[in-house]
Design a protein around this motif. Structure first.
Motif, mmCIF file in Angstrom:
data_model
loop_
_atom_site.group_PDB
_atom_site.id
_atom_site.type_symbol
_atom_site.label_atom_id
_atom_site.label_comp_id
_atom_site.label_asym_id
_atom_site.label_seq_id
_atom_site.Cartn_x
_atom_site.Cartn_y
_atom_site.Cartn_z
ATOM 1 N N ARG A 157 13.805 -11.556 -63.351
ATOM 2 C CA ARG A 157 14.526 -12.817 -63.313
ATOM 3 C C ARG A 157 15.159 -13.068 -64.679
ATOM 4 N NH1 ARG A 157 14.376 -17.631 -60.334
ATOM 5 N NH2 ARG A 157 14.577 -19.557 -61.529
ATOM 6 N N GLN A 158 16.432 -13.389 -64.695
ATOM 7 C CA GLN A 158 17.129 -13.631 -65.942
ATOM 8 C C GLN A 158 17.797 -15.003 -65.911
ATOM 9 O OE1 GLN A 158 19.606 -10.015 -65.721
ATOM 10 N NE2 GLN A 158 18.712 -9.395 -67.667
ATOM 11 N N HIS B 74 17.847 -15.113 -59.837
ATOM 12 C CA HIS B 74 18.052 -15.518 -61.222
ATOM 13 C C HIS B 74 18.107 -17.038 -61.364
ATOM 14 C CE1 HIS B 74 18.632 -11.378 -62.201
ATOM 15 N NE2 HIS B 74 19.665 -11.262 -61.379
#
Length: 292
Positions: A8-9, A33
């Motif tokens: 996850r960014q 994300h």
């Protein structure tokens, strides 16, 4: 579509109210994300200080913002340059300063349109319009200031989130006895949802920095695409071919806008599928046929 990312960014999408920006936010969120979407009313990308603050704390920066009024740029080139080149430079500097990765969306208009085979990613740019010049300058700035950036050129975009060629053709086909559409411009109609998916996949693959082409595969003229749109809309309105000379527009249009996808394949990223097949998938949402 096959969006994917292992971690996850934190993403920030500039130009989030636009046709591509809306899909970029939606597809990145669907991939898991954390996404912040910034509209033009939220932030002016020509404001370097504001851009620096907005980028801080994010891992991925997607620039969908831009001056896209091609004809207006002919008489407002300085204003278009401020957004397409200076704004892009601000984003590149901010991404580099914060350690984020920039995805910058560019255009086929950086080429002169005189080719007869798909443009390679490293083909010399030779823009013929003010819009093309400002976008070419933006590419240069991004590559100089953020070498790890992904510059994704696209063309002939359509989508559900804004006015586009298919929506116009479908509407006019219901108002007129027959249509006339240019048959001497060739390109690759590209669904914004597919381009957004490609961006997520490019980032997820940790693709090397540089230029990539984000268009559908295959090719067709505007006339050929219009016929497919009319059919998808359930109309039988005849579509006649005509030439670009029949339309006196301020900015010259590239006659040939077909972009090659070799660098995507080299990076292990599958290009977008054939334009006709993707149009069949996209048509219900883009033309509003999936709504009661």
């Amino acid at each position: 579509m096959t969006s994917g990312q292992s971690t996850r960014q934190r993403w920030v999408v500039f130009g989030a109210a636009g046709m591509l920006g809306q899909d970029a936010v939606a597809v990145a969120e669907a991939a898991g994300h954390e996404v912040t979407g910034l509209r033009r009313s939220d932030l002016d990308i020509t404001d370097a200080s504001a851009v620096l603050d907005a980028v801080a704390g994010h891992d991925i920066v997607v620039n969908c913002a831009g001056w896209t009024a091609v004809d207006d740029a002919e008489t407002h080139e300085a204003e278009a340059f401020a957004v397409n080149a200076t704004g892009a430079a601000h984003l590149a500097r901010a991404a580099t300063a914060s350690g984020a990765r920039l995805v910058h969306v560019s255009t086929d208009y950086v080429f002169d349109g005189g080719a007869t085979r798909p443009y390679a990613e490293d083909a010399p740019v030779a823009p013929r319009s003010a819009y093309g010049r400002t976008k070419a300058a933006g590419e240069w700035a991004v590559r100089a200031l953020a070498p790890d950036a992904l510059v994704v050129r696209t063309a002939w975009l359509y989508g559900a989130g804004g006015r586009c060629f298919p929506q116009t053709i479908a509407r006019v086909a219901g108002e007129r006895d027959r249509l006339s559409v240019v048959d001497d411009q060739t390109g690759q109609p590209t669904w914004t949802a597919d381009l957004a998916d490609l961006i997520v996949r490019l980032v997820g693959a940790r693709s090397p920095g540089g230029i990539y082409h984000g268009t559908a595969s295959g090719q067709v003229t505007w006339h050929g695409f219009a016929r497919e749109v009319v059919a998808a809309a359930g109309r039988t309105t005849p579509v006649d071919p005509t030439t670009s000379a029949a339309y006196q527009l301020p900015a010259p249009r590239p006659a040939y806008s077909v972009l090659g996808h070799d660098r995507l394949r080299e990076a292990g990223v599958e290009p977008i599928g054939d334009w006709a097949e993707r149009w069949k998938v996209a048509a219900p949402a883009v033309l509003g046929l999936d709504r009661p």
